[in-house]
Design a protein around this motif. Structure first.
Motif, mmCIF file in Angstrom:
data_model
loop_
_atom_site.group_PDB
_atom_site.id
_atom_site.type_symbol
_atom_site.label_atom_id
_atom_site.label_comp_id
_atom_site.label_asym_id
_atom_site.label_seq_id
_atom_site.Cartn_x
_atom_site.Cartn_y
_atom_site.Cartn_z
ATOM 1 N N LEU A 1 60.115 2.897 -54.298
ATOM 2 C CA LEU A 1 61.282 3.548 -53.684
ATOM 3 C C LEU A 1 61.182 5.060 -53.779
ATOM 4 C CD1 LEU A 1 64.182 1.227 -54.935
ATOM 5 C CD2 LEU A 1 63.352 1.436 -52.593
ATOM 6 N N LEU A 2 60.758 5.562 -54.938
ATOM 7 C CA LEU A 2 60.644 7.010 -55.116
ATOM 8 C C LEU A 2 59.532 7.598 -54.250
ATOM 9 C CD1 LEU A 2 61.178 7.299 -58.985
ATOM 10 C CD2 LEU A 2 62.795 7.892 -57.159
ATOM 11 N N VAL A 3 58.422 6.883 -54.141
ATOM 12 C CA VAL A 3 57.324 7.354 -53.287
ATOM 13 C C VAL A 3 57.765 7.357 -51.823
ATOM 14 C CG1 VAL A 3 55.019 6.804 -52.421
ATOM 15 C CG2 VAL A 3 55.487 6.682 -54.880
ATOM 16 N N THR A 4 58.485 6.316 -51.411
ATOM 17 C CA THR A 4 58.999 6.254 -50.040
ATOM 18 C C THR A 4 59.975 7.394 -49.782
ATOM 19 O OG1 THR A 4 58.773 3.843 -50.066
ATOM 20 C CG2 THR A 4 60.139 4.796 -48.329
ATOM 21 N N ALA A 5 60.829 7.672 -50.770
ATOM 22 C CA ALA A 5 61.771 8.796 -50.641
ATOM 23 C C ALA A 5 61.015 10.102 -50.460
ATOM 24 C CB ALA A 5 62.674 8.868 -51.872
ATOM 25 N N LEU A 6 59.951 10.278 -51.220
ATOM 26 C CA LEU A 6 59.138 11.487 -51.096
ATOM 27 C C LEU A 6 58.514 11.578 -49.707
ATOM 28 C CD1 LEU A 6 57.836 14.008 -52.327
ATOM 29 C CD2 LEU A 6 55.995 12.527 -53.195
ATOM 30 N N GLY A 7 58.051 10.443 -49.190
ATOM 31 C CA GLY A 7 57.454 10.426 -47.852
ATOM 32 C C GLY A 7 58.437 10.839 -46.776
ATOM 33 N N PHE A 8 59.661 10.327 -46.847
ATOM 34 C CA PHE A 8 60.669 10.706 -45.858
ATOM 35 C C PHE A 8 61.078 12.165 -46.028
ATOM 36 C CE2 PHE A 8 61.271 6.134 -45.157
ATOM 37 C CZ PHE A 8 61.468 6.111 -43.786
ATOM 38 N N TYR A 9 61.104 12.642 -47.273
ATOM 39 C CA TYR A 9 61.426 14.052 -47.496
ATOM 40 C C TYR A 9 60.361 14.951 -46.864
ATOM 41 C CZ TYR A 9 61.644 18.546 -49.872
ATOM 42 O OH TYR A 9 61.669 19.895 -50.138
ATOM 43 N N ILE A 10 59.091 14.596 -47.055
ATOM 44 C CA ILE A 10 58.005 15.386 -46.458
ATOM 45 C C ILE A 10 58.108 15.353 -44.938
ATOM 46 C CG2 ILE A 10 55.501 15.494 -46.145
ATOM 47 C CD1 ILE A 10 55.221 14.489 -49.027
ATOM 48 N N ALA A 11 58.434 14.180 -44.387
ATOM 49 C CA ALA A 11 58.601 14.075 -42.930
ATOM 50 C C ALA A 11 59.726 14.990 -42.457
ATOM 51 C CB ALA A 11 58.893 12.623 -42.543
ATOM 52 N N GLY A 12 60.814 15.062 -43.234
ATOM 53 C CA GLY A 12 61.910 15.945 -42.879
ATOM 54 C C GLY A 12 61.516 17.405 -42.924
ATOM 55 N N VAL A 13 60.748 17.782 -43.942
ATOM 56 C CA VAL A 13 60.283 19.167 -44.055
ATOM 57 C C VAL A 13 59.382 19.526 -42.879
ATOM 58 C CG1 VAL A 13 58.856 20.737 -45.421
ATOM 59 C CG2 VAL A 13 60.508 19.238 -46.564
ATOM 60 N N VAL A 14 58.503 18.601 -42.498
ATOM 61 C CA VAL A 14 57.579 18.857 -41.378
ATOM 62 C C VAL A 14 58.359 19.046 -40.080
ATOM 63 C CG1 VAL A 14 55.762 17.856 -39.944
ATOM 64 C CG2 VAL A 14 55.616 17.696 -42.437
ATOM 65 N N THR A 15 59.307 18.155 -39.818
ATOM 66 C CA THR A 15 60.062 18.269 -38.559
ATOM 67 C C THR A 15 60.950 19.517 -38.549
ATOM 68 O OG1 THR A 15 61.774 16.805 -39.464
ATOM 69 C CG2 THR A 15 60.082 15.797 -38.057
ATOM 70 N N GLU A 16 61.468 19.905 -39.720
ATOM 71 C CA GLU A 16 62.353 21.066 -39.764
ATOM 72 C C GLU A 16 61.594 22.383 -39.643
ATOM 73 O OE1 GLU A 16 65.940 23.079 -42.438
ATOM 74 O OE2 GLU A 16 64.783 21.383 -43.257
ATOM 75 N N TYR A 17 60.480 22.486 -40.363
ATOM 76 C CA TYR A 17 59.812 23.787 -40.436
ATOM 77 C C TYR A 17 58.586 23.898 -39.527
ATOM 78 C CZ TYR A 17 62.852 24.518 -44.412
ATOM 79 O OH TYR A 17 63.958 24.653 -45.207
ATOM 80 N N HIS A 18 57.918 22.799 -39.247
ATOM 81 C CA HIS A 18 56.759 22.880 -38.343
ATOM 82 C C HIS A 18 57.188 22.717 -36.890
ATOM 83 C CE1 HIS A 18 52.618 22.602 -36.995
ATOM 84 N NE2 HIS A 18 52.917 21.485 -36.347
ATOM 85 N N PHE A 19 58.032 21.703 -36.643
ATOM 86 C CA PHE A 19 58.492 21.465 -35.269
ATOM 87 C C PHE A 19 59.796 22.196 -34.969
ATOM 88 C CE2 PHE A 19 55.801 17.761 -36.171
ATOM 89 C CZ PHE A 19 54.955 17.804 -35.070
ATOM 90 N N GLU A 20 60.338 22.889 -35.970
ATOM 91 C CA GLU A 20 61.547 23.706 -35.811
ATOM 92 C C GLU A 20 62.729 22.898 -35.259
ATOM 93 O OE1 GLU A 20 60.389 27.053 -33.479
ATOM 94 O OE2 GLU A 20 59.284 28.003 -35.127
ATOM 95 N N ILE A 21 62.963 21.753 -35.910
ATOM 96 C CA ILE A 21 64.092 20.894 -35.547
ATOM 97 C C ILE A 21 65.046 20.871 -36.740
ATOM 98 C CG2 ILE A 21 64.835 18.592 -34.852
ATOM 99 C CD1 ILE A 21 62.007 18.122 -33.787
ATOM 100 N N PRO A 22 66.070 21.709 -36.747
ATOM 101 C CA PRO A 22 66.997 21.727 -37.883
ATOM 102 C C PRO A 22 67.793 20.431 -37.961
ATOM 103 C CG PRO A 22 67.854 23.062 -36.090
ATOM 104 C CD PRO A 22 66.471 22.655 -35.685
ATOM 105 N N PRO A 23 68.143 19.992 -39.174
ATOM 106 C CA PRO A 23 68.910 18.747 -39.309
ATOM 107 C C PRO A 23 70.302 18.871 -38.703
ATOM 108 C CG PRO A 23 68.824 19.918 -41.402
ATOM 109 C CD PRO A 23 67.895 20.640 -40.467
ATOM 110 N N SER A 24 70.749 17.802 -38.074
ATOM 111 C CA SER A 24 72.064 17.809 -37.435
ATOM 112 C C SER A 24 72.693 16.426 -37.530
ATOM 113 C CB SER A 24 71.953 18.223 -35.967
ATOM 114 O OG SER A 24 73.190 18.047 -35.289
ATOM 115 N N ARG A 25 73.806 16.312 -38.252
ATOM 116 C CA ARG A 25 74.533 15.048 -38.304
ATOM 117 C C ARG A 25 75.143 14.737 -36.951
ATOM 118 N NH1 ARG A 25 79.229 14.440 -37.507
ATOM 119 N NH2 ARG A 25 79.584 16.669 -37.825
ATOM 120 N N LYS A 26 75.626 15.748 -36.256
ATOM 121 C CA LYS A 26 76.241 15.542 -34.947
ATOM 122 C C LYS A 26 75.263 14.875 -33.984
ATOM 123 C CE LYS A 26 78.997 18.626 -33.332
ATOM 124 N NZ LYS A 26 79.590 19.858 -32.772
#
Length: 457
Positions: free
Chosen positions: A334-359
């Motif tokens: 579970l912790l490794v999977t959490a880390l994987g999703f966190y890294i995916a979020g960092v990549v999409t936010e900072y490499h692909f410049e897609i800021p997180p949006s709940r809306k």
């Protein structure tokens, strides 16, 4: 923390406008602080386990004081969250030591474990606690946000950003997915039977959604339209997420793949086809455009639901093996999977410049949401793995009424509305707002425990 100053010429119309302005234009806070707040669940669970083990009995009042009351403190005094955690954990360890509570070890004999320990494999207590605590934190936030003392960085962000309430919404959906029919391996392969089953699930949510809409209109209660839309609300989102998930109905072992496929195609439509601009800026001329935020975000929340369904399936699969080594492996997984999703979020936010949006419930938001849901879930499992209770149960009086999640959430919404109609929450002094939160959470918790079990909600 000082309350807002009340204008001398305050009218109901002016106050409503002030309330709407108070929850508008926010940008959230840091992901680290959000995760720290969401880890309150494991901390208070350990505390409740230790107190119950020391007292060797369980009562609703003790469960409230050890589980729910500390959550109010976390939301009200975020600047003291680290000292509060250290104090609760230290006290828990002391009580466990004094009570003679044992600790599991990785080399515990499997047969002895099955004979002497509570049947964790059958009851998934950590999962029950996760769902209950996620729901209670959501209930606290929906009232606390109306007080001026509530940290603005915890409130829902306007367009982009991450906050406690932003990820709390996703955590609520994720917790429901963990016990979905697919996760429990009881989903029907027949399309018509699935639709019949999902209609039973959708009907209460749609009724509650309609009731909330008419109650808001009848009371002239403030509504932040850009959150979900004119007619839409979170109950309606839950209903349509259930419908979309049932229509897709993938093999549960690959439901995360289906969820990610939906998410990536949805993100492509947002970024490349211009739907992001439409959702954020298009005028409200039709039913679809009036509710564009709620309708569009269903795709992202469906992705979260499908990912959560596969996580729930593997939770059942691994824990039911009843091998202590499997429990440790699951925590690590579970912790490794959490880390994987966190890294995916960092990549999409900072490499692909897609800021997180709940809306929008876009890809970055979904990745961060899944990551921050998996961490407290893993820690709750870790507590069940290590802490061997003595003469006490693993769950508590509040968590055992997990089937009341939807009706409890509705009661919290109704009570929140009643409190807002009876007082000017924005001008309440800090100590008054905290006292009200304690009383409110006590009533909601008591309602969840005492509400008739046979009511199908």
């Amino acid at each position: 923390m000082e309350a807002l100053t009340r204008p001398t010429d305050l009218t109901p119309e002016l106050y409503k406008a002030m309330q709407e302005e108070w929850v508008s234009g926010l940008t959230g806070g840091s992901l680290g602080e959000v995760l720290l707040v969401m880890c309150a669940g494991p901390v208070v669970t350990l505390f409740q386990r230790a107190v119950s083990s020391y007292r060797q009995q369980e009562t609703f009042l003790v469960d409230y004081l050890t589980l729910i009351a500390p959550l109010v403190l976390v939301m009200s005094f975020p600047q003291y969250i680290v000292p509060l955690y250290i104090s609760l954990i230290s006290l828990s360890l002391l009580l466990l030591k004094l009570s003679g509570t044992g600790w599991r070890s990785a080399d515990v004999d499997e047969k002895a474990t099955q004979e002497s320990e509570p049947k964790l494999a059958n009851d998934l207590h950590f999962l029950t606690n996760f769902r209950t605590l996620m729901m209670m934190m959501t209930c606290i936030a929906i009232l606390a946000v109306d007080f001026s003392s509530f940290p603005r960085r915890f409130a829902k962000s306007e367009h982009y950003g991450i906050s406690v309430m932003d990820l709390g919404v996703a955590g609520f959906v994720f917790s429901m997915a963990l016990v979905s029919p697919s996760a429990r391996g009881i989903a029907s392969p027949s399309f018509f039977r699935r639709m019949k089953g999902v209609m039973k699930t959708m009907f209460p949510s749609l009724i509650l959604g309609a009731a909330r809409f008419f109650a808001v209109k009848a009371s002239d209660y403030q509504q932040h339209v850009s959150e979900y839309g004119v007619h839409w609300n979170f109950f309606v989102t839950l209903a349509f997420v259930a419908l979309l998930s049932a229509i897709v109905n993938p093999n549960v072992q690959f439901s995360a793949v289906y969820g990610l496929t939906i998410l990536l195609n949805y993100q492509f439509a947002l970024t490349m086809l211009g739907y992001e601009d439409y959702i954020l800026n298009a005028p409200r001329l039709s039913f679809l455009s009036m509710n564009k935020e709620g309708i569009a975000s269903c795709f992202g929340f469906t992705a979260i639901f499908l990912i959560g369904s596969q996580v729930g399936f593997y939770l059942n699969l691994f824990v039911k093996k009843r091998k202590p080594s499997s429990w440790y492996q699951l925590v690590i997984g579970l912790l490794v999977t959490a880390l994987g999703f966190y890294i995916a979020g960092v990549v999409t936010e900072y490499h692909f410049e897609i800021p997180p949006s709940r809306k929008l419930a876009n890809a970055t938001y979904v990745f961060y949401a899944v990551s921050t849901s998996l961490v407290p879930l893993a820690l709750l499992l870790l507590i069940d793995v290590y802490v061997l209770p003595k003469n006490t149960v693993l769950t508590n009086s509040i968590s055992r009424r997990r089937h009341m999640q939807l009706i409890t959430f509705l009661s919290a919404n109704l009570l929140t509305g009643a409190i807002n109609l009876s007082m000017y929450t924005l001008f309440a002094p800090f100590h008054i707002s905290v006292d009200i939160l304690f009383l409110y959470t006590f009533v909601v918790s008591a309602w969840a425990v005492t509400f008739p079990k046979y009511v199908p909600l």
